[in-house]
Every structure is written in C-alpha cells, then in structure tokens.
Design an enzyme around this catalytic site. Structure first.
Site, PDB file in Angstrom:
ATOM      1  N   ASN A  72       3.317  -6.282   4.146  1.00  0.00           N
ATOM      2  CA  ASN A  72       3.300  -4.878   3.753  1.00  0.00           C
ATOM      3  C   ASN A  72       3.838  -4.785   2.324  1.00  0.00           C
ATOM      4  O   ASN A  72       5.038  -4.968   2.100  1.00  0.00           O
ATOM      5  CB  ASN A  72       4.163  -4.071   4.722  1.00  0.00           C
ATOM      6  CG  ASN A  72       4.250  -2.599   4.380  1.00  0.00           C
ATOM      7  OD1 ASN A  72       3.813  -2.171   3.312  1.00  0.00           O
ATOM      8  ND2 ASN A  72       4.842  -1.824   5.272  1.00  0.00           N
ATOM      9  N   CYS A 125       5.585   4.368   0.930  1.00  0.00           N
ATOM     10  CA  CYS A 125       4.328   3.639   1.122  1.00  0.00           C
ATOM     11  C   CYS A 125       3.086   4.513   0.971  1.00  0.00           C
ATOM     12  O   CYS A 125       1.974   3.992   0.890  1.00  0.00           O
ATOM     13  CB  CYS A 125       4.327   2.953   2.485  1.00  0.00           C
ATOM     14  SG  CYS A 125       5.572   1.652   2.626  1.00  0.00           S
ATOM     15  N   HIS A 143      -2.990   1.965   4.762  1.00  0.00           N
ATOM     16  CA  HIS A 143      -1.761   1.313   4.315  1.00  0.00           C
ATOM     17  C   HIS A 143      -1.460   0.165   5.269  1.00  0.00           C
ATOM     18  O   HIS A 143      -1.515   0.326   6.493  1.00  0.00           O
ATOM     19  CB  HIS A 143      -0.615   2.316   4.289  1.00  0.00           C
ATOM     20  CG  HIS A 143       0.743   1.692   4.314  1.00  0.00           C
ATOM     21  ND1 HIS A 143       1.132   0.752   3.393  1.00  0.00           N
ATOM     22  CD2 HIS A 143       1.790   1.861   5.168  1.00  0.00           C
ATOM     23  CE1 HIS A 143       2.365   0.362   3.675  1.00  0.00           C
ATOM     24  NE2 HIS A 143       2.788   1.018   4.743  1.00  0.00           N
TER      25      HIS A 143
END
Length: 328
Positions: A284, A113, A254
């Site tokens: 996400n 990520c 993020h």
C-alpha cells in the site's frame, strides 16, 4: 472546458522488503502476512531520501529529461501525508527540484490515501476556470516506511513507499473527467492516525517513548468503512456520470489490501480482469497507489482513446473519493 489526465508517470524505490523481513520484525509468519494481506513485497526508500525525491522521480518519468518538450505547468499539487517537513509545502520543494519558474503556484494537500483523488478534483476545478490552456502537475507521494511501527504486524505488513504523477489539462469534448465524489467523515479521524508531532500533541520525550509518532490504524474499523463507503460512492459517481459499472473498462482502487480489494470486487460484481493490482508487489503506497496502479496498468495494457476509467479509494480522516473519466 473539459479537463482530463494527459500523461502519467510513477516511481517506486529499488529496495525490496519481502515478507521474511516483515515477519522477523513483527514476530509473525510469512503465511500470516500472505493470508491476511496478499502482499508479497513492498519497496522502501533509502536513508536520506525525502518524499519530494520520490515525487521528483515520478514527475521526471512523466515529463522526460528533455525540458524543451515540457508543457507549461501552472500548478504543482502534491498529495501526501508524509511530507518532507511540517513546513514549507513538499510541493515547493518539488517545484524547485524540477526547476520550474516561480510564477506558478505549488501547494500540498493531505487526504491520506484518498489524496490523489482530492488532488485530481482540485486541479480540475482550478484549470476549468482559468482563462488560458494551462496544465497542472498532480503528484501523490508517500513514504510510510519512515513512520511504521515495525513491531505492529497489522500495519508494517501493508505499507510501502512510492509516487505517482499525472499531468492534468484541457481535453476535447466528451473526454476527461465526467463526475467525481469526495467525502470526509471527521468524527472517524482516530481510526487512522499519527497522534503526535503536531500542535494537538507535541512530540515530546513522553510521546516518543510511547510510539505516538508512529502510524496507527484500527484495521477492523477501516475494513468496515471501506465495505460500506466505497460501494456507495462508486454508485453515486456512476449515477452522476450516467453510466453503469458495465460501461467502465478499468477500475482502479486504492491498493489498501489485496484481500480487501478482492472482497470489494466481488461485492460490486466486477470482473477481476478489469481491476488491476500493484499491492502484491509494492504494498500500500498511500496516496500514490491509485496513480501508480493506473500507470502500471497502462504500461502492461495501454489505455485506449475513449476508454472509460473508474478511480476510487478510501483514506484516513476518514476520507473517500471516486472519479469517472474517459481517456484521451
């Protein structure tokens, strides 16, 4: 030669997966999902769509359909942990689908990520030492719907599919990237993982039956890592840039989990109005979440010339990254 972000693009698939579906798959409740995550929906790609297709859509959103207006692109960097296939690189597929000439170069990187931040810093390093004014296309794309264990409410409630793209190139003095910080703590690599499918553990019938080809995450340890590592690297990158948080106009994290982002925002003393969110709508989206959120924020409230932006995130590995830039 200063290097910065010249243009942005993004794409999320059209299919919306709501909390009712997640609750049914994972034998939980919509209330549990909302309370623990703050996510109301996420997007899933249709069968037959590859990660490179998401990357292509985000790239075309950035570049436009009229090829005569495209800049010269020297490099294509794809940040992904859900590649089209083990080899060749998804970036090679994207280069081909864009119809870019073979004289440039294309490669993947995997920082999970944190991938977009790693790609941004790598692109800056490549372009900053080249003799001509070239540009790099950095695309972060992930398709976690393909590797979810739909019975695991702790993970399937969080993740969706998407791609974000940034055109990276030279900017005037005083603009672009001022500082960056990248970290990997490999001893913690088992916190976030897909155990099987590589050379360490082949995807044999036994591994498949055990679900070792699916995404696994120790949510509590991820949370602890985020809350200790993210404030630390944010402080370090701001110090390097000679700035304080009060000097930053927009902070793009993020989109791991809206509840976790809210906690980080409080810890850092940030005004939530300066911290855009897309996770409540898209979930996400892995490496894509920072460019998707930056672009979404730009569409809602256009970035001004001279605006200072902080990007920061954490990913599997464990990895973390932060960057400070001035918008051109």
């Amino acid at each position: 030669m200063p290097i910065g972000i010249l243009r942005l693009g993004s794409y999320v698939p059209p299919t919306v997966v709501n909390n009712a579906s997640i609750a049914a798959w994972s034998d939980t409740t919509e209330q549990w999902i909302d309370e623990r995550t703050g996510i109301a929906a996420r997007r899933y790609a249709d069968p037959g769509v590859a990660t490179s297709d998401l990357a292509l859509a985000a790239s075309l959103d950035l570049l436009g359909e009229d090829r005569t207006t495209w800049p010269d692109i020297d490099a294509v960097i794809v940040a992904t942990s859900t590649a089209d296939q083990p080899q060749p690189a998804t970036a090679a597929a994207l280069q081909h689908k864009l119809g870019l000439p073979g004289g440039g170069f294309a490669f993947d990187l995997n920082a999970v990520c944190s991938g977009f931040l790693f790609g941004l810093v790598v692109a800056e390093g490549l372009l900053g030492h080249r003799p001509k004014d070239g540009a790099a296309l950095v695309v972060a794309a992930d398709m976690y719907s393909r590797i979810m264990n739909r019975e695991d409410r702790k993970t399937v409630s969080l993740f969706g599919d998407g791609a974000g793209a940034a055109l990276i190139g030279p900017v005037p003095d005083g603009f672009g990237l001022h500082a960056s910080r990248l970290v990997t703590d490999g001893e913690l690599r088992s916190i976030v993982q897909v155990p099987a499918g590589g050379t360490a553990r082949q995807l044999d019938p036994e591994a498949y039956a055990a679900g070792a080809h699916l995404f696994q995450m120790d949510g509590r340890r991820v949370r602890d890592y985020v809350l200790t590592t993210l404030p630390k690297i944010v402080g370090e990158v701001l110090d390097e840039a000679g700035l304080a948080l009060e000097d930053v106009d927009r902070v793009v994290f993020h989109q791991a989990n809206p509840r976790l982002i809210e906690q980080c925002t409080r810890m850092l003393g940030l005004d939530p109005a300066r911290v855009p969110l897309t996770a409540p709508r898209y979930g996400n989206t892995g490496a894509a979440s920072i460019p998707v959120t930056l672009h979404d924020s730009h569409l809602r409230q256009p970035l001004r010339r001279g605006e200072r932006i902080l990007l920061a995130g954490v990913g599997g590995g464990m990895t973390a990254g932060a960057a400070v830039l001035t918008w051109y």
